[in-house]
Structure formats: structure tokens, C-alpha cells
Design a protein around this motif. Structure first.
Motif, PDB file in Angstrom:
ATOM      1  N   GLY A 200      20.628-107.663 -32.177  1.00 19.19           N
ATOM      2  CA  GLY A 200      20.112-106.447 -32.799  1.00 19.19           C
ATOM      3  C   GLY A 200      21.216-105.449 -33.036  1.00 19.19           C
ATOM      4  O   GLY A 200      22.172-105.357 -32.260  1.00 19.19           O
ATOM      5  N   ALA A 201      21.116-104.696 -34.113  1.00 22.90           N
ATOM      6  CA  ALA A 201      22.089-103.640 -34.422  1.00 22.90           C
ATOM      7  C   ALA A 201      21.360-102.333 -34.696  1.00 22.90           C
ATOM      8  O   ALA A 201      20.267-102.319 -35.263  1.00 22.90           O
ATOM      9  CB  ALA A 201      22.936-104.022 -35.636  1.00 22.90           C
ATOM     10  N   PRO A 206      16.154 -95.969 -37.951  1.00 25.63           N
ATOM     11  CA  PRO A 206      15.289 -96.427 -39.051  1.00 25.63           C
ATOM     12  C   PRO A 206      15.814 -97.679 -39.742  1.00 25.63           C
ATOM     13  O   PRO A 206      15.055 -98.370 -40.427  1.00 25.63           O
ATOM     14  CB  PRO A 206      15.284 -95.229 -40.012  1.00 25.63           C
ATOM     15  CG  PRO A 206      15.623 -94.048 -39.162  1.00 25.63           C
ATOM     16  CD  PRO A 206      16.586 -94.570 -38.130  1.00 25.63           C
ATOM     17  N   HIS A 207      17.087 -97.966 -39.558  1.00 29.66           N
ATOM     18  CA  HIS A 207      17.689 -99.109 -40.242  1.00 29.66           C
ATOM     19  C   HIS A 207      18.084-100.214 -39.268  1.00 29.66           C
ATOM     20  O   HIS A 207      18.997-100.982 -39.544  1.00 29.66           O
ATOM     21  CB  HIS A 207      18.922 -98.652 -41.029  1.00 29.66           C
ATOM     22  CG  HIS A 207      18.647 -97.549 -41.996  1.00 29.66           C
ATOM     23  ND1 HIS A 207      19.097 -96.258 -41.795  1.00 29.66           N
ATOM     24  CD2 HIS A 207      17.947 -97.542 -43.152  1.00 29.66           C
ATOM     25  CE1 HIS A 207      18.699 -95.496 -42.797  1.00 29.66           C
ATOM     26  NE2 HIS A 207      18.002 -96.243 -43.632  1.00 29.66           N
ATOM     27  N   GLU A 208      17.409-100.310 -38.134  1.00 30.30           N
ATOM     28  CA  GLU A 208      17.770-101.344 -37.180  1.00 30.30           C
ATOM     29  C   GLU A 208      17.637-102.732 -37.815  1.00 30.30           C
ATOM     30  O   GLU A 208      16.828-102.953 -38.712  1.00 30.30           O
ATOM     31  CB  GLU A 208      16.936-101.260 -35.905  1.00 30.30           C
ATOM     32  CG  GLU A 208      15.517-101.761 -36.031  1.00 30.30           C
ATOM     33  CD  GLU A 208      14.773-101.766 -34.691  1.00 30.30           C
ATOM     34  OE1 GLU A 208      15.241-101.144 -33.720  1.00 30.30           O
ATOM     35  OE2 GLU A 208      13.696-102.381 -34.628  1.00 30.30           O
ATOM     36  N   ALA A 225      23.479-108.775 -41.770  1.00 27.01           N
ATOM     37  CA  ALA A 225      22.686-107.691 -41.182  1.00 27.01           C
ATOM     38  C   ALA A 225      23.588-106.620 -40.581  1.00 27.01           C
ATOM     39  O   ALA A 225      23.293-105.425 -40.680  1.00 27.01           O
ATOM     40  CB  ALA A 225      21.742-108.250 -40.125  1.00 27.01           C
ATOM     41  N   ARG A 226      24.673-107.043 -39.983  1.00 26.31           N
ATOM     42  CA  ARG A 226      25.620-106.089 -39.400  1.00 26.31           C
ATOM     43  C   ARG A 226      26.209-105.186 -40.493  1.00 26.31           C
ATOM     44  O   ARG A 226      26.360-103.977 -40.316  1.00 26.31           O
ATOM     45  CB  ARG A 226      26.719-106.842 -38.658  1.00 26.31           C
ATOM     46  CG  ARG A 226      27.510-106.007 -37.682  1.00 26.31           C
ATOM     47  CD  ARG A 226      28.449-106.866 -36.847  1.00 26.31           C
ATOM     48  NE  ARG A 226      28.945-106.106 -35.726  1.00 26.31           N
ATOM     49  CZ  ARG A 226      29.969-105.259 -35.809  1.00 26.31           C
ATOM     50  NH1 ARG A 226      30.578-105.081 -36.949  1.00 26.31           N
ATOM     51  NH2 ARG A 226      30.352-104.591 -34.737  1.00 26.31           N
ATOM     52  N   ALA A 227      26.545-105.792 -41.628  1.00 25.25           N
ATOM     53  CA  ALA A 227      27.094-105.015 -42.742  1.00 25.25           C
ATOM     54  C   ALA A 227      26.050-104.041 -43.296  1.00 25.25           C
ATOM     55  O   ALA A 227      26.370-102.887 -43.626  1.00 25.25           O
ATOM     56  CB  ALA A 227      27.577-105.961 -43.837  1.00 25.25           C
ATOM     57  N   ARG A 228      24.812-104.478 -43.378  1.00 24.25           N
ATOM     58  CA  ARG A 228      23.757-103.575 -43.867  1.00 24.25           C
ATOM     59  C   ARG A 228      23.573-102.381 -42.943  1.00 24.25           C
ATOM     60  O   ARG A 228      23.396-101.245 -43.406  1.00 24.25           O
ATOM     61  CB  ARG A 228      22.426-104.329 -43.989  1.00 24.25           C
ATOM     62  CG  ARG A 228      22.341-105.298 -45.139  1.00 24.25           C
ATOM     63  CD  ARG A 228      20.895-105.711 -45.416  1.00 24.25           C
ATOM     64  NE  ARG A 228      20.247-106.316 -44.267  1.00 24.25           N
ATOM     65  CZ  ARG A 228      20.260-107.626 -44.002  1.00 24.25           C
ATOM     66  NH1 ARG A 228      20.908-108.457 -44.797  1.00 24.25           N
ATOM     67  NH2 ARG A 228      19.619-108.108 -42.947  1.00 24.25           N
ATOM     68  N   ASP A 233      23.748 -96.590 -41.936  1.00 26.09           N
ATOM     69  CA  ASP A 233      23.861 -95.514 -40.949  1.00 26.09           C
ATOM     70  C   ASP A 233      25.259 -94.921 -40.839  1.00 26.09           C
ATOM     71  O   ASP A 233      25.432 -93.873 -40.210  1.00 26.09           O
ATOM     72  CB  ASP A 233      23.420 -96.018 -39.568  1.00 26.09           C
ATOM     73  CG  ASP A 233      21.914 -96.237 -39.478  1.00 26.09           C
ATOM     74  OD1 ASP A 233      21.178 -95.533 -40.193  1.00 26.09           O
ATOM     75  OD2 ASP A 233      21.477 -97.107 -38.707  1.00 26.09           O
ATOM     76  N   GLY A 234      26.260 -95.596 -41.393  1.00 25.35           N
ATOM     77  CA  GLY A 234      27.636 -95.120 -41.257  1.00 25.35           C
ATOM     78  C   GLY A 234      28.277 -95.532 -39.947  1.00 25.35           C
ATOM     79  O   GLY A 234      29.394 -95.147 -39.658  1.00 25.35           O
TER      80      GLY A 234
END
Length: 260
Positions: A200-201, A206-208, A225-228, A233-234
Motif C-alpha cells: 500500500g502507498a 484520498p489517493h491511496e 501504483a507507486r508512480a500514481r 500527492d507529491g
């Protein structure tokens, strides 16, 4: 004479996870100190912005302190890495101490997640020689397990909480059920053997992002997913449970299978 007392408050992984106890503690502070790591556009770093919003809601002033530089070379050996972290802690203590010396009172430090897991705040505050207490928060470990609806350990078995830097050594030592934090290089993908991952990231945001499955099969999904999460979120903070697949051999060959 006014004295200084510090409250180290775990704030969970999202403002909505602030416990009632934590809210009361923060609201009772004269001000909050927070590290400012800066951002690419010169404004607040995203995690400082969350702390600033919490303080604004509770009517408490936030004092941002520029975070000292730290040697983050991923190729540091264990001795050099420990030395770099200790130097960073000393520098943080000096920066915070200068603020406390000028502004005594009840001072809060808002810790992402829970202060007990891979956070330096308690160690830094210990250097300040002031009274302090610690309030727990919802940890990334707890949130990871909840999101994936799993127990972090199997029946009657342990779970090792470790870092990406130590992962290969811990697996070589025989550990086959691990929660991994601080792994920006996804060291799990370099391990030999057959593993399941629950990843999980930016948990609680809201963008987990969540990915689970056989590590060899879902690696591309994890990287995407990590890149997203970073784009949304920055920042990105990821945590994962890694477990050797049932029936897979352990022992020899559990080290990394290649270079980064």
C-alpha cells in the motif's frame, strides 16, 4: 517562570484518523513545531501542509523549522548510514532547541502515523532535555492490514518489521514473514524465491494505492501504483507485508538476485 513541555502526538495517516485524545492534546498546545522539507515550487511540502491544516482547524499556531540536510545516499554502508542519521538527529535537535529556548510553553510535535514506528521524533526530543509525553496514532502497519483485510502474522508465528535497506539480510537470516517500511527502491523485487505481497502507498490519503498478489506477477502493478501516488500527492510512502508462499523453500538462495 514558564517551563517547556513537549507533547509528541501521533496523527495517523490522514487528518480523519486523528483520535479524540490527539485532538485534545494538540488543541491544548501553545504552538506546534514541524519540519519544513520544502517543495519544488518553494511552498510547503505536502506533509507540512497537512499538519498546518490540522493546526488551523484546532486554532493552534504552527512554527515551521527548515529541516537540516541529511546524507541520503542509498549506497551508504551500515556504519555510514547510522552516522548520517545520528548527525541529522543532532541537527534537528539544535534547530528545535533554538525555538524552544525562545518560546517556552506546551509544544506539540505531530508525527505521521505512530511515533513508535520508524520515526525520529522521540529520539530528537530526548536530546532536548525537556519533559515530554507520547500519544499513539493509527500506524501504517495497522492501516495496511485493515485495507487488505489480513493478519500480519500467521497463527502463532512472528512478524518482523524491517526496512528495505535490511530486507535482504533479514531474509537470508531465515525470516519469511516481514512488514517492510522505508523501501523506496522496492528491494523485495530483488529477492530470490516465491513471495506474496500486500502493498500500500499513501495509506489513508484520498489517493491511496493497494496491490496484492504473487510478487513476481504484480511487480509492474506496484511500480505503476507507486508512480500514481507520487503524482497525485507529491509524495509517496509505501509499506508492505511480504510472506513466503506456502511450500516455497527457504534457506540458501534467499538473498537478492541482482543489483538495483
Amino acid at each position: 517562570m514558564t517551563t517547556t513541555t513537549v507533547r509528541i502526538v501521533g496523527i495517523g495517516c490522514h487528518p480523519g484518523q486523528l483520535t479524540g485524545e490527539a485532538r485534545e492534546a494538540v488543541a491544548g498546545c501553545d504552538y506546534v513545531i514541524a519540519a519544513d522539507k520544502g517543495s519544488s515550487d518553494g511552498g510547503d511540502d505536502p506533509l507540512l501542509a497537512v499538519r498546518r491544516a490540522i493546526c488551523a482547524e484546532l486554532g493552534v499556531e504552527l512554527v515551521a523549522v527548515p529541516d537540516p540536510e541529511r546524507d541520503r545516499d542509498p549506497d551508504l554502508d551500515a556504519t555510514a548510514y547510522d552516522g548520517a542519521v545520528l548527525d541529522w538527529h543532532d541537527a534537528r535537535a539544535a534547530a528545535y532547541g533554538s525555538v524552544l529556548g525562545a518560546r517556552p510553553g506546551t509544544v506539540g510535535f505531530l508525527v505521521w502515523g505512530d511515533p513508535a514506528f520508524y520515526d525520529s521524533t522521540i529520539r530528537v526530543v530526548e536530546r532536548l532535555d525537556v519533559p515530554y509525553d507520547v500519544l499513539p496514532g493509527v500506524s501504517a502497519l495497522s492501516l495496511l492490514a485493515a485495507r487488505h483485510r489480513v493478519v500480519l502474522h500467521e497463527v502463532g508465528r512472528p512478524v518482523l518489521v524491517t526496512t528495505g535497506r535490511r530486507l535482504a539480510d533479514d531474509v537470508a537470516a531465515g525470516h519469511d514473514n516481514l512488514v517492510v517500511m522505508l523501501d523506496g527502491r522496492l528491494q523485495a523485487t530483488l529477492l530470490a524465491g516465491d513471495w506474496d505481497i500486500w502493498w500500500g502507498a499513501n495509506l489513508g490519503s484520498p489517493h491511496e494505492e493497494l496491490v496484492a498478489g504473487r510478487l513476481g506477477d504484480v511487480e509492474p502493478e506496484v511500480r505503476a501504483a507507486r508512480a500514481r501516488a507520487r503524482d497525485a500527492d507529491g509524495w509517496v510512502m509505501d509499506t508492505y507485508l511480504l510472506r513466503r508462499r506456502s511450500g516455497a523453500a527457504s534457506g540458501a538462495g534467499t538473498g537478492v538476485g541482482g543489483g538495483p
